[in-house]
Design a protein around this motif. Structure first.
Motif, PDB file in Angstrom:
ATOM      1  N   LEU A  36     -10.857   0.612  -2.508  1.00 50.45           N
ATOM      2  CA  LEU A  36      -9.613   1.080  -1.881  1.00 50.45           C
ATOM      3  C   LEU A  36      -9.851   2.567  -1.636  1.00 50.45           C
ATOM      4  O   LEU A  36     -10.048   3.341  -2.572  1.00 50.45           O
ATOM      5  N   ILE A  37      -9.850   2.930  -0.350  1.00 52.52           N
ATOM      6  CA  ILE A  37     -10.382   4.221   0.055  1.00 52.52           C
ATOM      7  C   ILE A  37      -9.272   5.108   0.603  1.00 52.52           C
ATOM      8  O   ILE A  37      -8.610   4.725   1.579  1.00 52.52           O
ATOM      9  N   GLY A  38      -9.072   6.256   0.007  1.00 53.22           N
ATOM     10  CA  GLY A  38      -8.070   7.192   0.505  1.00 53.22           C
ATOM     11  C   GLY A  38      -8.689   8.150   1.508  1.00 53.22           C
ATOM     12  O   GLY A  38      -8.891   7.816   2.676  1.00 53.22           O
ATOM     13  N   GLY A  39      -9.042   9.329   1.037  1.00 51.05           N
ATOM     14  CA  GLY A  39      -9.544  10.400   1.910  1.00 51.05           C
ATOM     15  C   GLY A  39     -10.629   9.958   2.878  1.00 51.05           C
ATOM     16  O   GLY A  39     -10.581  10.289   4.079  1.00 51.05           O
TER      17      GLY A  39
ATOM     18  N   HIS B 206       0.538   1.574  -6.522  1.00 50.09           N
ATOM     19  CA  HIS B 206      -0.409   2.700  -6.424  1.00 50.09           C
ATOM     20  C   HIS B 206       0.007   3.792  -7.403  1.00 50.09           C
ATOM     21  O   HIS B 206       1.197   4.008  -7.632  1.00 50.09           O
TER      22      HIS B 206
ATOM     23  N   GLU C 295      -8.118   1.837 -10.164  1.00 48.99           N
ATOM     24  CA  GLU C 295      -8.180   3.213  -9.690  1.00 48.99           C
ATOM     25  C   GLU C 295      -7.877   4.172 -10.837  1.00 48.99           C
ATOM     26  O   GLU C 295      -6.700   4.412 -11.149  1.00 48.99           O
TER      27      GLU C 295
ATOM     28  N   ALA D  83      -9.563  10.120 -10.845  1.00 48.80           N
ATOM     29  CA  ALA D  83     -10.585  10.108  -9.785  1.00 48.80           C
ATOM     30  C   ALA D  83      -9.966  10.091  -8.392  1.00 48.80           C
ATOM     31  O   ALA D  83     -10.668  10.235  -7.402  1.00 48.80           O
ATOM     32  N   ILE D  84      -8.633   9.920  -8.325  1.00 51.83           N
ATOM     33  CA  ILE D  84      -7.992   9.775  -7.022  1.00 51.83           C
ATOM     34  C   ILE D  84      -7.803  11.135  -6.363  1.00 51.83           C
ATOM     35  O   ILE D  84      -7.123  12.002  -6.903  1.00 51.83           O
ATOM     36  N   GLY D  85      -8.433  11.294  -5.215  1.00 56.37           N
ATOM     37  CA  GLY D  85      -8.259  12.505  -4.420  1.00 56.37           C
ATOM     38  C   GLY D  85      -8.818  13.755  -5.081  1.00 56.37           C
ATOM     39  O   GLY D  85      -8.557  14.878  -4.645  1.00 56.37           O
TER      40      GLY D  85
ATOM     41  N   GLU E  90       0.232   6.849  -7.180  1.00 64.62           N
ATOM     42  CA  GLU E  90       1.174   7.854  -6.652  1.00 64.62           C
ATOM     43  C   GLU E  90       2.607   7.326  -6.664  1.00 64.62           C
ATOM     44  O   GLU E  90       3.555   8.080  -6.876  1.00 64.62           O
TER      45      GLU E  90
ATOM     46  N   ASN F 119      -6.584   3.287   2.561  1.00 67.54           N
ATOM     47  CA  ASN F 119      -5.208   3.646   2.216  1.00 67.54           C
ATOM     48  C   ASN F 119      -4.976   5.021   2.824  1.00 67.54           C
ATOM     49  O   ASN F 119      -5.399   6.032   2.282  1.00 67.54           O
TER      50      ASN F 119
ATOM     51  N   GLY G  17     -10.894   5.642  -5.953  1.00 64.77           N
ATOM     52  CA  GLY G  17     -10.919   6.975  -6.567  1.00 64.77           C
ATOM     53  C   GLY G  17     -12.143   7.722  -6.085  1.00 64.77           C
ATOM     54  O   GLY G  17     -13.234   7.571  -6.625  1.00 64.77           O
ATOM     55  N   SER G  18     -11.930   8.489  -4.999  1.00 61.83           N
ATOM     56  CA  SER G  18     -13.004   9.310  -4.418  1.00 61.83           C
ATOM     57  C   SER G  18     -14.256   8.504  -4.067  1.00 61.83           C
ATOM     58  O   SER G  18     -15.371   9.004  -4.183  1.00 61.83           O
ATOM     59  N   MET G  19     -14.061   7.262  -3.658  1.00 56.20           N
ATOM     60  CA  MET G  19     -15.218   6.522  -3.137  1.00 56.20           C
ATOM     61  C   MET G  19     -15.507   7.077  -1.751  1.00 56.20           C
ATOM     62  O   MET G  19     -14.584   7.347  -0.971  1.00 56.20           O
TER      63      MET G  19
ATOM     64  N   LYS H   1      -2.362   6.693   3.137  1.00 56.37           N
ATOM     65  CA  LYS H   1      -1.290   7.478   2.507  1.00 56.37           C
ATOM     66  C   LYS H   1      -0.400   8.090   3.601  1.00 56.37           C
ATOM     67  O   LYS H   1      -0.207   7.462   4.633  1.00 56.37           O
TER      68      LYS H   1
HETATM   69  P1  PGA Z   1      -9.127   8.677  -2.687  1.00 53.57           P
HETATM   70  O1  PGA Z   1      -7.825   7.758  -2.876  1.00 53.57           O
HETATM   71  O2  PGA Z   1     -10.200   7.801  -2.107  1.00 53.57           O
HETATM   72  O3  PGA Z   1      -8.710   9.765  -1.758  1.00 53.57           O
HETATM   73  O4  PGA Z   1      -9.492   9.182  -4.055  1.00 53.57           O
HETATM   74  C1  PGA Z   1      -7.933   6.425  -3.291  1.00 53.57           C
HETATM   75  C2  PGA Z   1      -6.561   5.834  -3.442  1.00 53.57           C
HETATM   76  O5  PGA Z   1      -5.654   6.539  -3.888  1.00 53.57           O
HETATM   77  O6  PGA Z   1      -6.330   4.651  -3.138  1.00 53.57           O
END
Ligand code: PGA
Length: 250
Positions: free
Chosen positions: A231-234, A95, A167, A171-173, A97, A9, A211-213, A11
């Motif tokens: 589901l991977i953000g950063g 999501h 998520e 833990a997200i970001g 956000e 993801n 969430g910060s995986m 973003k």
């Molecule tokens: P993150 O985001 O891996 O940066 O914590 C995950 C997400 O919001 O889907």
């Protein structure tokens, strides 16, 4: 057996240049990814580039949001058919956000799930509790409410044709990952709730953790019985990190 799914993801990150570099890197490393299905969810405006660059590869792509409307006077919105026009397979709905920053409530998220599914996209439904909700001990209640809204809207069988991403918002970001046990507990709760409606759906539906995986913690998380991907953000913004998570599912 559920096939794990690792989805990036992005973003609101990237540029045409950086996305080209990222996708070149992912494509080059896909030969090493054995078990996981891989997808990236890009900002709308880059979807044509992403589609061009991923066409014919094993990597699927998708949007991060969609409108509930089909077409018309909805300035700034993007419809399901527009996503399909660029061969998106997936779309993220609900999501955290979108829920917290843009006021999307359970009913709207459920409608988005319905519209996406009806159009032929596979929705990735995000659910999860805030820190305050976890501290109050209502994690399960919150996840159940968010899931129920979608089940009420589309029915359990249709939900079963999507993907769920658990998520925890805290833990997200944040770099604070749920421990594998904490995540597994909620995943098992979610699967149990699905099973109350339909055992087949519960057995087949993939539940991602998000969430910060990252490359360092993915293996442990993905080893848990009810965690079927991420589901991977950063960590999806660098090919090397993202690929390390994809191969951790092997
Ligand atoms: P993150 O985001 O891996 O940066 O914590 C995950 C997400 O919001 O889907």
């Amino acid at each position: 057996m559920r096939k794990p799914i690792i989805a990036g993801n992005w973003k609101m990150n990237g540029s045409r240049d950086s996305i080209k570099t990222l996708l070149d890197g992912i494509k080059a490393g896909m030969g090493d990814v054995k078990a996981a299905e891989v997808a990236v969810c890009a900002p709308y405006i880059y979807l044509p580039d992403v589609a061009d660059q991923l066409k014919g590869t094993a990597v699927a792509w998708g949007g991060q949001n969609l409108s509930t409307e089909e077409k018309g006077a909805f300035t700034g919105e993007i419809s399901a058919s527009m996503l399909l026009d660029f061969s998106c397979k997936y779309v993220i709905v609900g999501h955290s956000e979108r829920r917290t920053l843009y006021g999307e409530d359970d009913a709207l998220v459920a409608k988005k799930f319905a519209v996406a599914h009806k159009a032929g996209l596979t929705p990735i439904l995000c659910i999860g509790e805030t820190l305050e909700e976890r501290e109050k001990g209502i994690t399960e209640e919150v996840c159940a409410r968010q899931l129920k809204a979608v089940i009420d809207e589309v029915g359990i069988k249709t939900l079963g044709e999507g993907v769920i991403a658990y998520e925890p918002v805290w833990a997200i970001g944040t770099g604070k990952t749920a421990s594998p046990e904490q995540a597994q507990d909620v995943h098992a709760f979610i699967r149990g709730m699905l099973a109350e409606h339909d055992q087949g759906v519960a057995d087949g539906l993939r539940i991602q953790y998000g969430g910060s995986m990252n490359a360092g913690n993915a293996k442990e998380l993905l080893a848990m019985a009810d965690i079927d991907g991420g589901l991977i953000g950063g960590a999806s913004l660098k090919a090397e990190d993202f690929l390390a998570i994809c191969t951790a599912a092997d």
